[in-house]
Design an enzyme around this catalytic site. Structure first.
Site, PDB file in Angstrom:
ATOM      1  N   LYS A 137       1.577  -4.058   6.107  1.00 47.73           N
ATOM      2  CA  LYS A 137       0.686  -5.000   5.197  1.00 47.73           C
ATOM      3  C   LYS A 137       1.941  -5.664   4.188  1.00 47.73           C
ATOM      4  O   LYS A 137       2.742  -5.035   3.821  1.00 47.73           O
ATOM      5  CB  LYS A 137      -0.165  -4.227   4.561  1.00 47.73           C
ATOM      6  CG  LYS A 137      -1.056  -5.185   3.447  1.00 47.73           C
ATOM      7  CD  LYS A 137      -2.147  -4.416   3.120  1.00 47.73           C
ATOM      8  CE  LYS A 137      -3.116  -5.301   2.180  1.00 47.73           C
ATOM      9  NZ  LYS A 137      -4.060  -4.446   1.541  1.00 47.73           N
TER      10      LYS A 137
ATOM     11  N   SER B  55      -8.800  -6.274   1.899  1.00 51.50           N
ATOM     12  CA  SER B  55      -7.817  -7.371   2.242  1.00 51.50           C
ATOM     13  C   SER B  55      -6.753  -6.976   3.289  1.00 51.50           C
ATOM     14  O   SER B  55      -5.939  -7.730   3.595  1.00 51.50           O
ATOM     15  CB  SER B  55      -6.978  -7.314   0.732  1.00 51.50           C
ATOM     16  OG  SER B  55      -6.410  -5.943   0.480  1.00 51.50           O
TER      17      SER B  55
ATOM     18  N   SER C  81     -10.151  -1.938   0.670  1.00 46.97           N
ATOM     19  CA  SER C  81      -9.150  -3.005   1.702  1.00 46.97           C
ATOM     20  C   SER C  81      -8.787  -2.129   2.900  1.00 46.97           C
ATOM     21  O   SER C  81      -8.121  -3.097   3.609  1.00 46.97           O
ATOM     22  CB  SER C  81      -8.047  -3.382   0.708  1.00 46.97           C
ATOM     23  OG  SER C  81      -8.629  -4.572   0.110  1.00 46.97           O
TER      24      SER C  81
HETATM   25  N1  GLN Z   1     -12.197  -6.233  -2.122  1.00 47.56           N
HETATM   26  C1  GLN Z   1     -11.958  -5.520  -3.266  1.00 47.56           C
HETATM   27  C2  GLN Z   1     -11.015  -6.781  -4.284  1.00 47.56           C
HETATM   28  O1  GLN Z   1     -11.219  -7.820  -3.910  1.00 47.56           O
HETATM   29  C3  GLN Z   1     -10.944  -4.507  -2.856  1.00 47.56           C
HETATM   30  C4  GLN Z   1      -9.721  -4.907  -2.544  1.00 47.56           C
HETATM   31  C5  GLN Z   1      -8.707  -4.115  -2.264  1.00 47.56           C
HETATM   32  O2  GLN Z   1      -9.200  -2.892  -1.781  1.00 47.56           O
HETATM   33  N2  GLN Z   1      -7.491  -4.096  -2.413  1.00 47.56           N
HETATM   34  O3  GLN Z   1     -10.878  -6.282  -5.393  1.00 47.56           O
END
Ligand code: GLN
Length: 485
Positions: free
Chosen positions: A76, A151, A175
């Site tokens: 990532k 994400s 995410s």
């Molecule tokens: N979707 C959540 C956010 O936007 C979690 C994102 C994540 O786990 N990095 O913060």
């Protein structure tokens, strides 16, 4: 020999037994990525030359005691690899070259894993669809019109399509697990502190955790064995030794007590998802687990508390991007303050700015007690809910996401709706617990559904074994169904 038929675990064994060479595996992998990634757009940067070079070096130096032995891994874009760009899918880090390796990167290299490139993500890991990336939109491998989740959407899409067998992701509020469920792959978010965050670009440090994305549970156990363990460079790293999580996969869950929290099966959960998860529950019962209804009463406050705490931490963490030390700097001939303002205005996208504003607001004097402090208290209540439940059960079972993958653009202009995508995953981060999402079926549009298992802190072995038992005895996606098979 068709490399695509094998798991990472099997491939590493074949390489160890000298039945196949790392360069052959890499050649096949890069070929596959080049064939489909024009459509999927999972990768931000493919490092072909470097990958071949590294594979070539391994061909004659395989160490049989290592776990990966030449298996390609996708990374990532918020996990630093020395000498390579890590942009976090943000313009502000467009040309940022890492000067050191994240701890997990050193772990993968030490076990002779090979990196192929960095994957797309929501900007600074803020989002649930990978649409907030400055660079590109990634497609779901099961339907190009849909999002891969986020994400870690690039990592999940790459594994879901079969471009790679293993990928690293990060999970602050879901995410890893939510994109894993959208893309039909296994996503594991370890206990906070089990995997070092050193070299993971910080979003919300008290919630961030690096984890694994793979096609099956054994491969998750394999990659976790590589990356878990103490690191003195991360002050929140738990002092524990290395272990091989593959050894805990017995396929036996007789007598395991699984809690079913009523709060996760209410309105808001799509009917097909709910029915599928209920079917999964029945099947696990058939395999010898005991189902126990439980309650996590503060679940309804989790999303609100998360968006106060995560944005507060993000506003502080992202203060370092000022146009001076990292990446993008506005080139207009202006004074220092203007340079800060212009660099941040142009360097950050809308969602990131929204979070910085919200985080700065909840931390401001006069509002701090009402929002930040209150959210911290809610966080404690959520952890206490889990502690109570884990006195009665070994594991908690829920859907991973209230829906299957939605259409690209469908929620992009409605942040609140987007935030609700993580309603089933967020509590886990607030409580610092481990959780795994495993594929549990498809909806009528043939979009994958994910089942989430949550365990007490450091229960990865039992969590992985339960997921493995589910995969072996209830549902597993046939490799032949993936785009690259
Ligand atoms: N979707 C959540 C956010 O936007 C979690 C994102 C994540 O786990 N990095 O913060």
């Amino acid at each position: 020999m068709n490399i695509k038929d094998y798991s990472a675990f099997e491939l590493s064994k074949l390489i160890r037994e000298k039945k196949i060479k790392p360069t052959e595996v890499m050649l096949d992998t890069i070929k596959g990525i080049n064939k489909v990634d024009g459509d999927i757009k999972a990768f931000l940067r493919l490092e072909e030359e470097k990958a071949f070079h590294d594979a070539g070096k391994l061909d004659n130096s395989i160490d049989e005691s290592k776990l990966l032995c030449g298996v390609p891994v996708a990374n990532k874009d918020n996990i630093l690899i020395k000498g390579r760009v890590s942009s976090c899918s943000s313009r502000i880090l467009e040309n940022f070259n890492s000067i050191y390796n994240a701890h997990v990167i050193d772990c993968v290299l030490n076990d002779q894993g090979l990196f192929v490139g960095n994957t797309n993500m929501d900007e600074f890991a803020m989002g649930s669809s990978t649409e907030t990336s400055y660079y590109q939109k990634t497609s779901n491998p099961w339907d190009k019109e849909r999002v891969p989740g986020g994400s870690s959407g690039g990592s999940a899409a790459a594994v879901g399509a079969g471009e790679v067998l293993l990928a690293l992701g990060s999970d602050t509020g879901g995410s890893i697990r939510q994109p894993a469920s959208f893309c039909g792959v296994v996503g594991l978010k370890p206990t906070y502190g089990l995997v070092s965050r050193y070299g993971l670009v910080a979003f919300a440090s008290s919630l961030d955790q690096i984890g694994t994305i793979s096609q099956d549970v054994k491969d998750s156990a394999l990659l976790l064995s590589v990356i878990a363990g103490h690191d003195k460079k991360d002050s929140t790293s738990f002092p524990c030794g290395k272990r091989n999580y593959v050894d805990s996969l017995t396929g036996d869950i007789k007598g395991l007590k699984i809690g079913i929290p009523k709060e996760y099966f209410r309105e808001g959960i799509n009917k097909e998802v709910k029915e599928n998860i209920e079917k999964g529950i029945n099947s696990l019962e058939g395999l010898g687990a005991e189902m126990i209804p439980v309650s996590l009463p503060h679940t309804q406050y989790a999303v609100a508390a998360y968006y106060v705490l995560a944005t507060a931490e993000a506003s502080s963490n992202l203060a370092r991007y000022d146009g001076v030390k990292y990446g993008f700097r506005d080139q207009k001939d202006n004074d220092l303050i203007d340079m800060y303002i212009e660099s941040r205005t142009k360097g950050f996208g809308t969602e990131v700015k929204r979070r910085i504003l919200l985080g700065t607001f909840v931390l401001s004097s006069g509002y701090y007690d009402a929002y930040y402090k209150k959210a911290q208290k809610v966080r404690t209540l959520i952890l206490q809910d889990f502690n109570e439940v884990f006195k009665k059960v070994d594991i908690v079972l829920t859907p991973t996401s209230p829906t299957t993958a939605f259409k690209i653009g469908e929620k992009a202009t409605n942040p609140l709706e987007m935030y609700l995508s993580d309603i089933c995953t967020i509590s886990v981060n607030l409580a610092g617990l481990p959780a795994i999402s495993v594929p549990s079926g498809f909806d009528k549009d043939k979009m994958p559904i994910g089942l989430q298992l949550i365990g007490p802190a450091f229960s990865e072995e039992s969590l992985l074994n339960t997921a493995y038992t589910f995969e072996q005895g209830v549902f597993k996606i046939d490799k032949k169904e993936r785009i690259l098979s």
